[in-house]
Structures are given as C-alpha cells and as structure tokens.
Motif scaffolding. Structure first.
Motif, PDB file in Angstrom:
ATOM      1  N   GLY A   8       0.773  -1.226   0.000  1.00 24.93           N
ATOM      2  CA  GLY A   8       0.000   0.000   0.000  1.00 24.93           C
ATOM      3  C   GLY A   8       0.808   1.282   0.000  1.00 24.93           C
ATOM      4  N   GLY A   9       2.123   1.161   0.141  1.00 23.72           N
ATOM      5  CA  GLY A   9       2.944   2.355   0.101  1.00 23.72           C
ATOM      6  C   GLY A   9       2.919   3.000  -1.275  1.00 23.72           C
ATOM      7  N   ASP A  10       3.095   4.314  -1.286  1.00 26.65           N
ATOM      8  CA  ASP A  10       3.000   5.032  -2.565  1.00 26.65           C
ATOM      9  C   ASP A  10       3.529   6.441  -2.391  1.00 26.65           C
ATOM     10  N   LEU A  11       3.577   7.166  -3.482  1.00 22.57           N
ATOM     11  CA  LEU A  11       3.855   8.598  -3.476  1.00 22.57           C
ATOM     12  C   LEU A  11       2.514   9.313  -3.396  1.00 22.57           C
ATOM     13  N   VAL A  12       2.377  10.212  -2.432  1.00 21.75           N
ATOM     14  CA  VAL A  12       1.113  10.912  -2.232  1.00 21.75           C
ATOM     15  C   VAL A  12       1.407  12.370  -1.903  1.00 21.75           C
ATOM     16  N   GLN A  13       0.501  13.237  -2.286  1.00 20.25           N
ATOM     17  CA  GLN A  13       0.676  14.662  -1.999  1.00 20.25           C
ATOM     18  C   GLN A  13       0.338  14.965  -0.544  1.00 20.25           C
ATOM     19  N   PRO A  14       0.917  16.012   0.003  1.00 18.91           N
ATOM     20  CA  PRO A  14       0.556  16.423   1.364  1.00 18.91           C
ATOM     21  C   PRO A  14      -0.953  16.626   1.480  1.00 18.91           C
ATOM     22  N   GLY A  15      -1.500  16.159   2.588  1.00 22.18           N
ATOM     23  CA  GLY A  15      -2.938  16.229   2.796  1.00 22.18           C
ATOM     24  C   GLY A  15      -3.685  15.014   2.292  1.00 22.18           C
ATOM     25  N   GLY A  16      -3.010  14.155   1.566  1.00 17.92           N
ATOM     26  CA  GLY A  16      -3.635  12.966   1.019  1.00 17.92           C
ATOM     27  C   GLY A  16      -3.734  11.832   2.013  1.00 17.92           C
ATOM     28  N   SER A  17      -4.244  10.698   1.533  1.00 13.00           N
ATOM     29  CA  SER A  17      -4.460   9.522   2.374  1.00 13.00           C
ATOM     30  C   SER A  17      -3.890   8.281   1.715  1.00 13.00           C
ATOM     31  N   LEU A  18      -3.530   7.340   2.565  1.00 13.19           N
ATOM     32  CA  LEU A  18      -3.105   6.024   2.121  1.00 13.19           C
ATOM     33  C   LEU A  18      -3.580   5.006   3.138  1.00 13.19           C
ATOM     34  N   ARG A  19      -3.815   3.795   2.684  1.00  8.57           N
ATOM     35  CA  ARG A  19      -4.085   2.690   3.598  1.00  8.57           C
ATOM     36  C   ARG A  19      -3.045   1.611   3.364  1.00  8.57           C
ATOM     37  N   LEU A  20      -2.281   1.337   4.396  1.00  9.35           N
ATOM     38  CA  LEU A  20      -1.298   0.265   4.336  1.00  9.35           C
ATOM     39  C   LEU A  20      -1.914  -1.021   4.874  1.00  9.35           C
ATOM     40  N   SER A  21      -1.476  -2.131   4.308  1.00  6.98           N
ATOM     41  CA  SER A  21      -1.933  -3.444   4.759  1.00  6.98           C
ATOM     42  C   SER A  21      -0.747  -4.270   5.217  1.00  6.98           C
ATOM     43  N   CYS A  22      -0.982  -5.078   6.215  1.00  3.94           N
ATOM     44  CA  CYS A  22       0.011  -6.031   6.712  1.00  3.94           C
ATOM     45  C   CYS A  22      -0.664  -7.399   6.716  1.00  3.94           C
ATOM     46  N   ALA A  23      -0.284  -8.229   5.762  1.00  5.76           N
ATOM     47  CA  ALA A  23      -0.872  -9.560   5.637  1.00  5.76           C
ATOM     48  C   ALA A  23       0.041 -10.579   6.305  1.00  5.76           C
ATOM     49  N   VAL A  79      -3.806  -6.588   9.130  1.00  6.37           N
ATOM     50  CA  VAL A  79      -3.921  -5.350   9.896  1.00  6.37           C
ATOM     51  C   VAL A  79      -3.736  -4.183   8.937  1.00  6.37           C
ATOM     52  N   TYR A  80      -4.521  -3.148   9.161  1.00  4.35           N
ATOM     53  CA  TYR A  80      -4.489  -1.969   8.289  1.00  4.35           C
ATOM     54  C   TYR A  80      -4.012  -0.746   9.059  1.00  4.35           C
ATOM     55  N   LEU A  81      -3.322   0.112   8.362  1.00  2.85           N
ATOM     56  CA  LEU A  81      -2.959   1.421   8.888  1.00  2.85           C
ATOM     57  C   LEU A  81      -3.546   2.464   7.946  1.00  2.85           C
ATOM     58  N   GLN A  82      -4.585   3.125   8.396  1.00  2.98           N
ATOM     59  CA  GLN A  82      -5.201   4.191   7.606  1.00  2.98           C
ATOM     60  C   GLN A  82      -4.511   5.506   7.957  1.00  2.98           C
TER      61      GLN A  82
END
Length: 128
Positions: A8-23, A79-82
C-alpha cells in the motif's frame, strides 16, 4: 513459513491519504499483537501504532494522533494502517511487526525482542 507482508505504500501529496496493509501467514495471527513502525531516512525506527490481539490500541508517536488509525481483520489475517492528512514528515519506510497477545509498552517498544517477527517494509513518500 512465517510471513508478514506490507503493501500500500506510494507517493502521495501532502494532505492525502493512504491505507497500508500487513498480511500475515504462518503463525496464529489472532493471538498476536501487530504494530506499525516507520523509519525515515537518516533517522531511527520509531513505533507508530499497535493493535493487540484483543483489539486494544497503543499509540507510540503523538504526531499521528487524529490522523492515523489501526484496525485488524482476523478473518483475513490482515492489519491496516489508515493514514489521513499526510505530511512530508510522514515519509518513511513503514514496517509491521508481531508480538504475542499484547502491544509492547511505549517504554519497551524499541527493546530488542519486543516484537518477534517483522515484514520487509513498504515505502511511503509524501511530497508535492
């Protein structure tokens, strides 16, 4: 084979959102606490958030309060990290790690062996 795989990692602009997953696989996921950690370039690894086997949440760094949340889906062994309202200072490699039942306390989070198993990490870059 025991595995923790972050995604789920990525390049994102400030103020944006990402959701990481841990399988997770290869161990009794429901009996383990899962923590998220991050390491920025030139800095030491720091704990972010942890969720225990029972669902209790421990926050390791105040800078993510009100912006990041952690959750778990035991049916999916994940497990997710929003992460919301991302800032450039959130740029780091994010890792998940597992410990039996309970999250390590804030005073022990960086103690060797506090978390038994680690993933390989996923890169998050917050930049315009």
């Amino acid at each position: 084979q025991l595995q923790l795989v972050e995604s789920g990692g990525d390049l994102v602009q400030p103020g944006g959102s990402l959701r990481l997953s841990c399988a997770a696989s290869g161990f009794p996921f429901q009996s383990y606490a899962i923590g998220w950690f991050r390491q920025a370039p030139g800095k030491e690894r720091e704990g972010v958030l942890c969720i225990s086997a029972g669902g209790a949440i421990t926050t390791y760094t105040d800078s993510v309060k009100g912006r990041f949340t952690i959750s778990r889906d035991n049916a999916k062994n994940t497990v997710y990290l929003q992460m919301n309202s991302l800032k450039p200072e959130d740029t780091a490699v994010y890792y998940c790690a597992a410990a039996p039942l309970f999250c390590a306390s804030a005073s022990r989070v960086n103690t060797a062996g506090a978390y038994n198993y680690w993933g390989q990490g996923t890169q998050v870059i917050v930049s315009s």
